[in-house]
Design a protein around this motif. Structure first.
Motif, short mmCIF file in Angstrom:
data_model
loop_
_atom_site.label_atom_id
_atom_site.label_comp_id
_atom_site.label_asym_id
_atom_site.label_seq_id
_atom_site.Cartn_x
_atom_site.Cartn_y
_atom_site.Cartn_z
N GLN A 199 -6.85 8.50 3.95
CA GLN A 199 -5.39 8.67 3.90
C GLN A 199 -4.84 8.14 2.58
O GLN A 199 -3.95 8.74 1.97
CB GLN A 199 -4.72 7.91 5.07
CG GLN A 199 -5.44 7.97 6.42
CD GLN A 199 -5.94 9.33 6.83
OE1 GLN A 199 -5.24 10.32 6.68
NE2 GLN A 199 -7.16 9.41 7.35
N LEU A 200 -5.38 6.99 2.12
CA LEU A 200 -4.83 6.36 0.92
C LEU A 200 -5.22 7.14 -0.34
O LEU A 200 -4.44 7.23 -1.28
CB LEU A 200 -5.27 4.90 0.85
CG LEU A 200 -4.69 4.04 2.00
CD1 LEU A 200 -5.34 2.66 2.03
CD2 LEU A 200 -3.17 3.92 1.87
N LEU A 220 -2.95 10.18 -0.35
CA LEU A 220 -1.58 9.79 -0.74
C LEU A 220 -1.47 9.60 -2.25
O LEU A 220 -0.52 10.08 -2.87
CB LEU A 220 -1.19 8.49 -0.03
CG LEU A 220 0.17 7.91 -0.40
CD1 LEU A 220 1.30 8.79 0.14
CD2 LEU A 220 0.33 6.48 0.11
N LEU A 260 -4.78 1.80 -2.68
CA LEU A 260 -3.35 1.52 -2.60
C LEU A 260 -2.83 1.06 -3.96
O LEU A 260 -1.73 1.44 -4.39
CB LEU A 260 -3.09 0.46 -1.52
CG LEU A 260 -1.66 0.28 -1.06
CD1 LEU A 260 -1.09 1.55 -0.43
CD2 LEU A 260 -1.56 -0.87 -0.06
N LEU A 300 10.04 6.16 -11.12
CA LEU A 300 9.44 5.61 -9.90
C LEU A 300 9.90 6.38 -8.66
O LEU A 300 9.13 6.57 -7.72
CB LEU A 300 9.74 4.12 -9.80
CG LEU A 300 9.09 3.29 -10.92
CD1 LEU A 300 9.63 1.86 -10.92
CD2 LEU A 300 7.57 3.30 -10.80
N LEU A 333 7.89 9.60 -8.73
CA LEU A 333 6.51 9.35 -8.32
C LEU A 333 6.38 9.21 -6.81
O LEU A 333 5.48 9.78 -6.19
CB LEU A 333 6.00 8.07 -9.00
CG LEU A 333 4.59 7.63 -8.60
CD1 LEU A 333 3.54 8.58 -9.18
CD2 LEU A 333 4.30 6.20 -9.07
N ILE A 370 7.35 -7.47 -0.64
CA ILE A 370 6.13 -6.66 -0.47
C ILE A 370 5.25 -6.75 -1.71
O ILE A 370 4.03 -6.92 -1.59
CB ILE A 370 6.53 -5.20 -0.16
CG1 ILE A 370 7.24 -5.15 1.21
CG2 ILE A 370 5.31 -4.29 -0.18
CD1 ILE A 370 7.88 -3.80 1.52
N LEU A 371 5.84 -6.63 -2.88
CA LEU A 371 5.09 -6.68 -4.14
C LEU A 371 5.45 -7.94 -4.92
O LEU A 371 6.53 -8.51 -4.72
CB LEU A 371 5.42 -5.45 -5.01
CG LEU A 371 5.08 -4.08 -4.43
CD1 LEU A 371 5.64 -2.98 -5.31
CD2 LEU A 371 3.56 -3.93 -4.30
N LEU A 418 9.01 1.16 -6.19
CA LEU A 418 7.55 1.00 -6.26
C LEU A 418 6.99 0.61 -4.89
O LEU A 418 5.93 1.10 -4.48
CB LEU A 418 7.20 -0.06 -7.31
CG LEU A 418 5.76 -0.13 -7.77
CD1 LEU A 418 5.32 1.18 -8.43
CD2 LEU A 418 5.55 -1.27 -8.75
N GLY A 466 5.91 3.17 -2.22
CA GLY A 466 4.53 3.64 -2.18
C GLY A 466 3.69 2.88 -1.15
O GLY A 466 2.81 3.46 -0.51
N VAL A 467 3.96 1.59 -0.99
CA VAL A 467 3.25 0.80 0.02
C VAL A 467 3.67 1.24 1.42
O VAL A 467 2.82 1.38 2.32
CB VAL A 467 3.51 -0.71 -0.18
CG1 VAL A 467 2.85 -1.53 0.92
CG2 VAL A 467 2.98 -1.16 -1.55
N ARG A 491 4.67 4.19 2.22
CA ARG A 491 4.01 5.49 2.44
C ARG A 491 2.53 5.27 2.78
O ARG A 491 1.97 6.00 3.60
CB ARG A 491 4.16 6.39 1.21
CG ARG A 491 5.58 6.94 1.04
CD ARG A 491 5.58 8.15 0.08
NE ARG A 491 6.91 8.64 -0.17
CZ ARG A 491 7.61 9.46 0.63
NH1 ARG A 491 7.05 9.88 1.77
NH2 ARG A 491 8.82 9.86 0.31
N GLY A 492 1.89 4.30 2.13
CA GLY A 492 0.50 3.99 2.45
C GLY A 492 0.35 3.51 3.89
O GLY A 492 -0.59 3.90 4.60
N ALA A 541 0.75 6.57 6.06
CA ALA A 541 -0.39 7.48 5.92
C ALA A 541 -1.53 7.01 6.82
O ALA A 541 -2.15 7.80 7.54
CB ALA A 541 -0.84 7.55 4.46
#
Lengths: 316, 316
Positions: free
Chosen positions: A87-88, A91, A290, B88, B91, B275-276, B290, B293-294, B296-297, B300
């Motif tokens: 999945q990652l 993505l 990721l 971003l 992306l 998160i980041l 940004l 994206g996490v 979405r991961g 996913a």
């Protein structure tokens, strides 16, 4: 590493419409990729992810609650597209290949003798090197192998020293007594092979997927392909290369800080700060896949942003 | 928040082909999104990013080395697609809108009196709420405004107390003497409005983009849309809501830990872990975009992975 490209990339960062340094690590990652790819505007057009799988004789010591058959079952899951890494990679746009390494022929129990002989070690390293695609512009490395958190702890203990228990954690699901048992097995195994050299440890207490990761890292180094290592097991896998020469890992980033307690000690010893810190401990390359999203973010800004002059913004 | 959906999502995580908990924060994020979206398999089909921009009377105190004209220049840069947030959002698949708030009519200098009157504050909150798209399933919030790191420090000092200097950092490029001056301005301004209430601080020392962020957060709360706040200024912007009732921010995540030194104190006070953590300090919503994206991961893996039963893997 191309210093000219890296310096030009650093200069470009200063021209982009933002306060200098305000993209933090994203700026450093763009410059890192520029240096390794040898171009001011690096690109990720062919991200490759390799997951190596192996089986381990140390499972005879009862270090893992799961049967070794799970390694092949998970390889089938990777091939069917059902695992986290599938999945990652989908993505974040990485082409995934899974490389099972003689799963029906586990390594030997390293408390009895060397896990692999030299020919077996070299064959696995060769398989890892051969799996790197010629067109890859970034390489994500991961692993799968029931019992391999014990192997990783042994490599870390061998290379970085300290107490065996400092490198041992839950792995795929050990409880507190099982963790204490893993630590005893690691301490006993490493003591049995005392006097081994850096790369000798790979044969002594390593495994095929660890050797394949070393082979892929060396192949990428020769071709100047930047590498995203995953977490605890992946980092421990390259500890023998670090012991031989830390510069062999100059092209390697660490995708994430693993929840396995031994990971921090390794990354600090190697002076490499993981990109993400999300309490993950799955392996498979999942944390590196990721982190590929962060690399893509760094390049999207580096390549896509306007300069102060282009945008007519004051104060560049 | 839909507890039934969240519990079902947590149960699904235990069935997926991985050791329980091994995806760390990704598992928590999937469950969080399930609860707020009210479905076992949450989705991000309409990620919306809103960047609010305002100008600030406090610039009369010389708190920022850049002219206020840069705010409008950066708005034009956002509209032309040249800023970090544009790259971003592109992306990570977020639809970006920029909302300038009366840039030619800055707020008043809060060392002289309230930055905004009640009607101005409510109008800006209303503009923020109205900007939230009906179809949004995740909302990213960011800001731009020369001088607004001083405004953010004042809000943090007002709501969380402590020393003014503890909330003040470099902003867009202050050096050490300028930081000391910013801290004096913040201390003086907050002392001048002593006795203000939580939301009263938004009028007293806030700004239009801070009020708009509060309005958007409240609108998202009513519609159960999960929110990704950006860093220092965005988090400080919602401090008045937190002072009124911390539960007003239950649907909010913090995208990243800012390099601004005051951010950590705020996120700890609010008990929200970013998160980041990539040393970014740009604003614009860049850290939140940004972090998308996490998210979405996380989804996913949550939605795409096979269960143990589906994959024929032992040990679920």
């Amino acid at each position: 590493f191309d210093d000219t490209a890296a310096e030009a990339a650093r200069a470009r960062q200063l021209d982009l419409t933002k306060p200098p340094g305000s993209l933090g690590r994203l700026e450093d990652l763009a410059v890192f990729l520029a240096g390794w790819q040898g171009r001011v505007r690096p690109a990720i057009d062919h991200a490759q992810a390799l997951v190596f799988a192996g089986n381990h004789g140390i499972c005879a010591q009862g270090v893992n609650p799961f049967p070794q058959a799970v390694t092949a079952q998970m390889v089938a899951n990777f091939e069917a597209g059902g695992a986290a890494i599938n999945q990652l990679c989908a993505l974040n746009g990485a082409a995934l290949s899974v490389v099972p390494l003689e799963l029906d022929r586990p390594t030997r129990d390293f408390t009895d003798g060397p896990a692999m002989d030299e020919a077996e070690t070299l064959a696995a390293m060769q398989a890892g090197a051969a799996a790197v695609a010629p067109e890859a512009d970034v390489l994500i490395l991961g692993e799968m192998g029931i019992g391999n958190s014990t192997v990783a702890a042994a490599l870390a203990h061998a290379v970085f020293g300290g107490e065996a228990r400092g490198w041992v954690g839950r792995g795929t699901g050990s409880d507190t007594p099982a963790i204490a048992h893993k630590a005893e097995v690691v301490a006993h195994g490493v003591a049995r092979h005392a006097g081994s050299s850096g790369l000798g440890w790979l044969s002594a207490v390593g495994g095929r997927e660890q050797a394949a990761i070393c082979g892929a890292v060396l192949a990428a180094r020769l071709r100047r392909i930047p590498v995203l290592l995953d977490g605890f097991i992946c980092t421990a896998s390259v500890a023998p290369l670090w012991a031989a020469d830390p510069a062999l890992l100059d092209h390697c980033l660490i995708g994430h800080a693993s929840a396995e307690p031994g990971h921090r000690g390794m990354t600090e010893a190697m002076d490499k700060r993981p990109i993400l810190d999300l309490g993950m401990a799955l392996g498979e390359g999942s944390g590196a896949a990721l982190a590929l999203g962060v690399l893509r973010g760094a390049l999207a800004c580096h390549n896509g942003m306007a300069t102060f002059a282009e945008a007519g913004v004051s104060g560049g």
